[in-house]
Design an enzyme around this catalytic site. Structure first.
Site, PDB file in Angstrom:
ATOM      1  N   ARG A   1       3.782  37.215  99.911  1.00  0.00           N
ATOM      2  CA  ARG A   1       3.207  37.643  98.626  1.00  0.00           C
ATOM      3  C   ARG A   1       1.843  37.001  98.391  1.00  0.00           C
ATOM      4  O   ARG A   1       1.565  36.495  97.309  1.00  0.00           O
ATOM      5  CB  ARG A   1       4.092  37.209  97.457  1.00  0.00           C
ATOM      6  CG  ARG A   1       5.544  37.608  97.514  1.00  0.00           C
ATOM      7  CD  ARG A   1       6.215  37.224  96.208  1.00  0.00           C
ATOM      8  NE  ARG A   1       7.614  37.484  96.193  1.00  0.00           N
ATOM      9  CZ  ARG A   1       8.547  36.542  96.328  1.00  0.00           C
ATOM     10  NH1 ARG A   1       8.206  35.279  96.517  1.00  0.00           N
ATOM     11  NH2 ARG A   1       9.813  36.873  96.281  1.00  0.00           N
TER      12      ARG A   1
ATOM     13  N   HIS B   1      11.665  39.630 108.236  1.00  0.00           N
ATOM     14  CA  HIS B   1      13.093  39.993 108.218  1.00  0.00           C
ATOM     15  C   HIS B   1      13.304  41.387 107.630  1.00  0.00           C
ATOM     16  O   HIS B   1      13.975  42.227 108.225  1.00  0.00           O
ATOM     17  CB  HIS B   1      13.871  38.949 107.408  1.00  0.00           C
ATOM     18  CG  HIS B   1      15.242  39.372 106.985  1.00  0.00           C
ATOM     19  ND1 HIS B   1      16.272  39.530 107.883  1.00  0.00           N
ATOM     20  CD2 HIS B   1      15.755  39.672 105.756  1.00  0.00           C
ATOM     21  CE1 HIS B   1      17.374  39.912 107.218  1.00  0.00           C
ATOM     22  NE2 HIS B   1      17.078  40.004 105.931  1.00  0.00           N
ATOM     23  N   PHE B   2      12.667  41.654 106.487  1.00  0.00           N
ATOM     24  CA  PHE B   2      13.015  42.944 105.898  1.00  0.00           C
ATOM     25  C   PHE B   2      12.225  44.109 106.496  1.00  0.00           C
ATOM     26  O   PHE B   2      12.590  45.252 106.305  1.00  0.00           O
ATOM     27  CB  PHE B   2      13.031  42.918 104.366  1.00  0.00           C
ATOM     28  CG  PHE B   2      11.740  42.710 103.637  1.00  0.00           C
ATOM     29  CD1 PHE B   2      10.775  43.700 103.607  1.00  0.00           C
ATOM     30  CD2 PHE B   2      11.541  41.545 102.908  1.00  0.00           C
ATOM     31  CE1 PHE B   2       9.620  43.536 102.885  1.00  0.00           C
ATOM     32  CE2 PHE B   2      10.374  41.368 102.179  1.00  0.00           C
ATOM     33  CZ  PHE B   2       9.409  42.361 102.172  1.00  0.00           C
TER      34      PHE B   2
ATOM     35  N   TYR C   1      22.080  46.914 100.808  1.00  0.00           N
ATOM     36  CA  TYR C   1      23.208  47.639 101.436  1.00  0.00           C
ATOM     37  C   TYR C   1      23.271  49.082 100.976  1.00  0.00           C
ATOM     38  O   TYR C   1      23.810  49.935 101.682  1.00  0.00           O
ATOM     39  CB  TYR C   1      24.526  46.906 101.193  1.00  0.00           C
ATOM     40  CG  TYR C   1      24.557  45.598 101.951  1.00  0.00           C
ATOM     41  CD1 TYR C   1      24.370  45.594 103.333  1.00  0.00           C
ATOM     42  CD2 TYR C   1      24.717  44.388 101.312  1.00  0.00           C
ATOM     43  CE1 TYR C   1      24.350  44.416 104.038  1.00  0.00           C
ATOM     44  CE2 TYR C   1      24.700  43.203 102.019  1.00  0.00           C
ATOM     45  CZ  TYR C   1      24.512  43.223 103.377  1.00  0.00           C
ATOM     46  OH  TYR C   1      24.487  42.050 104.077  1.00  0.00           O
TER      47      TYR C   1
HETATM   48 FE1  HAS Z   1      18.359  40.373 104.206  1.00  0.00          FE
HETATM   49  C1  HAS Z   1      16.066  38.703 102.206  1.00  0.00           C
HETATM   50  C2  HAS Z   1      20.329  37.585 104.323  1.00  0.00           C
HETATM   51  C3  HAS Z   1      20.735  42.107 106.013  1.00  0.00           C
HETATM   52  C4  HAS Z   1      16.784  43.333 103.421  1.00  0.00           C
HETATM   53  N1  HAS Z   1      16.719  40.914 103.052  1.00  0.00           N
HETATM   54  C5  HAS Z   1      15.907  40.066 102.332  1.00  0.00           C
HETATM   55  C6  HAS Z   1      14.879  40.839 101.671  1.00  0.00           C
HETATM   56  C7  HAS Z   1      15.115  42.155 101.984  1.00  0.00           C
HETATM   57  C8  HAS Z   1      16.270  42.184 102.859  1.00  0.00           C
HETATM   58  C9  HAS Z   1      14.334  43.358 101.491  1.00  0.00           C
HETATM   59  O1  HAS Z   1      20.555  34.932 102.780  1.00  0.00           O
HETATM   60  C10 HAS Z   1      13.738  40.264 100.839  1.00  0.00           C
HETATM   61  C11 HAS Z   1      13.958  40.352  99.383  1.00  0.00           C
HETATM   62  C12 HAS Z   1      12.744  39.767  98.656  1.00  0.00           C
HETATM   63  O2  HAS Z   1      11.779  40.507  98.423  1.00  0.00           O
HETATM   64  O3  HAS Z   1      12.759  38.559  98.355  1.00  0.00           O
HETATM   65  N2  HAS Z   1      20.165  39.911 105.067  1.00  0.00           N
HETATM   66  C13 HAS Z   1      20.784  38.709 105.002  1.00  0.00           C
HETATM   67  C14 HAS Z   1      22.042  38.765 105.753  1.00  0.00           C
HETATM   68  C15 HAS Z   1      22.146  40.047 106.249  1.00  0.00           C
HETATM   69  C16 HAS Z   1      20.974  40.758 105.783  1.00  0.00           C
HETATM   70  C17 HAS Z   1      23.030  37.662 105.954  1.00  0.00           C
HETATM   71  N3  HAS Z   1      18.687  42.325 104.658  1.00  0.00           N
HETATM   72  C18 HAS Z   1      19.727  42.830 105.400  1.00  0.00           C
HETATM   73  C19 HAS Z   1      19.630  44.263 105.458  1.00  0.00           C
HETATM   74  C20 HAS Z   1      18.521  44.614 104.714  1.00  0.00           C
HETATM   75  C21 HAS Z   1      17.939  43.380 104.228  1.00  0.00           C
HETATM   76  C22 HAS Z   1      20.599  45.159 106.172  1.00  0.00           C
HETATM   77  C23 HAS Z   1      17.915  45.936 104.430  1.00  0.00           C
HETATM   78  C24 HAS Z   1      18.363  47.090 104.818  1.00  0.00           C
HETATM   79  N4  HAS Z   1      18.192  38.508 103.461  1.00  0.00           N
HETATM   80  C25 HAS Z   1      19.140  37.524 103.572  1.00  0.00           C
HETATM   81  C26 HAS Z   1      18.726  36.353 102.785  1.00  0.00           C
HETATM   82  C27 HAS Z   1      17.512  36.665 102.175  1.00  0.00           C
HETATM   83  C28 HAS Z   1      17.211  38.026 102.610  1.00  0.00           C
HETATM   84  C29 HAS Z   1      19.429  35.078 102.619  1.00  0.00           C
HETATM   85  C30 HAS Z   1      16.680  35.793 101.230  1.00  0.00           C
HETATM   86  C31 HAS Z   1      15.691  35.009 101.956  1.00  0.00           C
HETATM   87  C32 HAS Z   1      14.819  34.223 101.003  1.00  0.00           C
HETATM   88  O4  HAS Z   1      14.919  32.988 100.983  1.00  0.00           O
HETATM   89  O5  HAS Z   1      14.018  34.829 100.253  1.00  0.00           O
HETATM   90  C33 HAS Z   1      23.316  40.602 107.052  1.00  0.00           C
HETATM   91  O6  HAS Z   1      23.840  41.742 106.418  1.00  0.00           O
HETATM   92  C34 HAS Z   1      22.996  40.942 108.476  1.00  0.00           C
HETATM   93  C35 HAS Z   1      24.228  41.343 109.274  1.00  0.00           C
HETATM   94  C36 HAS Z   1      23.886  42.111 110.518  1.00  0.00           C
HETATM   95  C37 HAS Z   1      24.228  41.796 111.772  1.00  0.00           C
HETATM   96  C38 HAS Z   1      23.798  42.688 112.918  1.00  0.00           C
HETATM   97  C39 HAS Z   1      24.902  43.622 113.471  1.00  0.00           C
HETATM   98  C40 HAS Z   1      24.346  44.557 114.510  1.00  0.00           C
HETATM   99  C41 HAS Z   1      24.559  45.896 114.572  1.00  0.00           C
HETATM  100  C42 HAS Z   1      23.851  46.710 115.626  1.00  0.00           C
HETATM  101  C43 HAS Z   1      24.725  47.069 116.789  1.00  0.00           C
HETATM  102  C44 HAS Z   1      23.943  47.646 117.920  1.00  0.00           C
HETATM  103  C45 HAS Z   1      24.392  48.558 118.816  1.00  0.00           C
HETATM  104  C46 HAS Z   1      23.501  49.005 119.900  1.00  0.00           C
HETATM  105  C47 HAS Z   1      25.767  49.116 118.803  1.00  0.00           C
HETATM  106  C48 HAS Z   1      25.017  40.587 112.104  1.00  0.00           C
HETATM  107  C49 HAS Z   1      25.455  46.622 113.620  1.00  0.00           C
HETATM  108  C50 HAS Z   1      23.608  48.051 121.025  1.00  0.00           C
HETATM  109  C51 HAS Z   1      23.338  48.648 122.332  1.00  0.00           C
HETATM  110  C52 HAS Z   1      22.948  47.902 123.405  1.00  0.00           C
HETATM  111  C53 HAS Z   1      22.834  48.522 124.699  1.00  0.00           C
HETATM  112  C54 HAS Z   1      22.654  46.438 123.260  1.00  0.00           C
END
Ligand code: HAS
Ligand code: CU
Length: 548
Positions: free
Chosen positions: A440, A374-375, A227
């Protein structure tokens, strides 16, 4: 009264720019490592000159995940504070320089150990893998340097508050300070494990290390770290993008509230990276999973707010129908286009995160290359495309130049190339991960196992994606070098949006720092105290180090 500047003062611009230079040097080197990794994993290529796969992977993760991000963010935050909360004082700026040099010396130390093959432990440096002590000392210096800069930022913000008693703080500065508080509180965990566990153990002063404690302290930091990458991108989405499209910020209060929620819920959730680890009671994992789902809410608020800004703007230009506003957006402007693609990618990327956090589904994807997929969507697309979008106006603003039409066009091409490359690479990573392909890991047929043969076509697709991405890296470097040194001289705007007239007034409560940091401390204590005591009381014998 301290007013917002029309321009970042030249001395502050220099401080911001040195950070950005280091960030892009890290991108060049780390990106090259990335290309080579995908080639090795395709099974069609072997590394020359005795370079090890894990040495390369460590270079990639450390340079891109830790160095590029931290330097870019600190440069951007200094520029944002100087623009919206007044020119930095000499003392604050000097601290910024000291912070910069401490971080740079730390980076050089760590990078040297990796290049010498003494620290092939990957960016998460999981024990019992053991690196040369200089690797950990370098990392500690990067953290200490970032703290020096962080305190410089707090001092600057405090001065603004004193001079403008009772006034609502500038939104961009408020967000910069929130991001830095998040960083400070979370780095306490990694600093603790590096100083108390890794350094004495790598010097041989103690023989063994408690693996579970070290991983827990790492992920106490590792989740908020993601974050810390995301929030500066959100700063640009909330404050800069509305101005670039010619619209208004939907709501100042909502933007601040979402940053507070990030501060509160980013830290007590590290267990979602340790769901498969023994030694932590499932009840505590469950609690942290619930908190993880709470930290999804501010992202959903951000999505809502962005849609609202876009729609308000489109309708003010006469758009009709449900999606008429879509056509009114400035598609030809790279400052908008790159971050917009980032937002779009964040929809599937965030959905993947929700899958990861779901305890049962985590069993399927944990330690598979799905997580790498994912990342690369989250940080390596959503965040980095937004950082590129920021660079397109920030670099010329700081260097007194303007982006030409030709460079803008190249930046649009860059965004498309990046998106295509990542679509190939990340989609195949997700797919192979579901089939069980490990992360990895170098190329292997696992003793000719049938399953491994299923993965190989996806690994070839990853190499194709990686090669396309490398073209994207060359393009962004051409653009950045042009903007920094060769673009025509002139004035470029630092776009800071205004809040829409119909938005609610910002409640004072959102500025109550003591309250929010207090609530944060309570949440951290609830989420971590008992499991931590448990871990220490019931610790198995420590582990000796293994060298790679
Ligand atoms: Fe993650 C693993 C859960 C967000 C980065 N994550 C990782 C790792 C990294 C990473 C680097 O629960 C690997 C670490 C390692 O080396 O082991 N992550 C989440 C969850 C979210 C999440 C619940 N991750 C991120 C973000 C990262 C990031 C942000 C980097 C910047 N993650 C995990 C979990 C793992 C994990 C487990 C561990 C897995 C394992 O077993 O090893 C949430 O924050 C996501 C919420 C986001 C949303 C999307 C909202 C959409 C938006 C866009 C709007 C679009 C518009 C345009 C307005 C619900 C805001 C639309 C226009 C149109 C016309 C359509
Ligand atoms: Cu996480």
């Amino acid at each position: 009264m301290i007013k917002s500047n029309s321009k970042v003062a030249p001395k502050d611009a220099k401080l911001a720019m040195v950070h950005i230079y280091v960030a892009f040097i890290a991108l060049a080197l780390g990106g090259t490592a990335g290309l080579l990794q995908t080639l090795v994993r395709s099974g069609k290529y072997e590394l020359p000159a005795g370079i090890g796969y894990y040495q390369l992977l460590t270079t990639h993760g450390v340079l891109l995940g830790l160095v590029l991000t931290t330097f870019f963010i600190i440069g951007f935050l200094f520029a944002s504070l100087s623009k919206t909360a007044g020119t930095l004082s000499d003392k604050v700026r000097l601290s910024g320089w000291i912070g910069f040099w401490v971080m740079t010396i730390g980076t050089a130390t760590t990078a040297t150990t990796i290049l010498l093959g003494e620290a092939s432990v990957l960016y998460t440096f999981y024990a019992p893998l053991q690196a040369h002590p200089a690797f950990y000392i370098g990392l500690a210096l990067v953290i200490v340097g970032s703290w020096i800069s962080g305190f410089a930022m707090f001092t600057h913000f405090g001065k603004w508050k004193k001079a403008n008693k009772g006034a609502v703080t500038p939104l961009l500065s408020y967000m910069a300070i929130m991001t830095m508080i998040l960083w400070l509180v979370s780095t306490l965990g990694v600093a603790a494990t590096v100083l108390i566990q890794f350094i004495p153990w790598s010097f041989g002063w103690v023989e063994t290390i408690d693996v579970l404690v070290s991983r827990t302290l790492f992920w106490y930091f590792g989740h908020p770290l993601v974050y810390f990458w995301l929030l500066p991108a959100y700063m640009a989405w909330y404050v800069v993008i509305p101005k670039i499209i010619g619209g208004k910020i939907f709501s100042d209060a909502l933007a601040r509230l979402s940053f507070i929620l990030f501060l509160l819920f980013s830290i007590p959730v590290g267990f979602h990276h340790q769901l498969t680890e023994p030694g932590i009671d499932p009840a505590w994992k469950y609690l942290q999973v619930v908190l993880t789902f709470l930290v999804v809410i501010p992202s959903l608020m951000t999505a809502f707010s962005m849609f609202a800004s876009f729609e308000m703007y489109g309708r003010s230009k006469g758009a009709t129908g449900l999606f008429g506003w879509f056509k009114k957006l400035p598609w030809g402007d790279a400052r908008f286009f790159a971050p917009f693609v980032g937002m779009l990618v964040f929809i599937p990327a965030g959905a993947g995160g929700i899958i990861n956090a779901s305890h049962q589904m985590n069993q399927v994807i944990h330690n598979t290359i799905w997580v790498t997929g994912h990342f690369h969507l989250t940080v390596a697309t959503t965040v980095i495309l937004t950082f590129f979008g920021i660079s397109y106006w920030l670099i010329p603003h700081l260097t007194g130049r303007v982006m030409t039409k030709a460079m803008n066009k190249l930046a649009i091409v860059q965004t498309i190339v990046w998106t295509i490359g990542m679509a190939f690479m990340s989609t195949s990573m997700h797919a192979a991960g579901l089939l069980g392909a490990p992360r990895r890991s170098s190329f292997s047929t696992y003793g000719d196992a049938a399953q491994a043969h299923e993965w190989i076509p996806y690994q070839i697709a990853q190499a194709i994606g990686g090669s396309i991405l490398f073209i994207g890296i060359i393009l962004i470097l051409i653009i950045v070098i042009n903007l920094a040194f060769f673009a025509p001289k002139g004035e470029t705007e630092f776009p800071v949006g205004e809040v829409a007239d119909e938005a609610e007034k910002t409640p004072k409560l959102l500025e109550n720092w003591k309250l929010w940091v207090g609530v944060l401390a309570v949440l951290i204590l609830i989420a971590y105290t008992i499991p931590f005591i448990d871990m220490i009381q019931n610790a198995p014998p420590g582990s000796k180090g293994f060298k790679n």
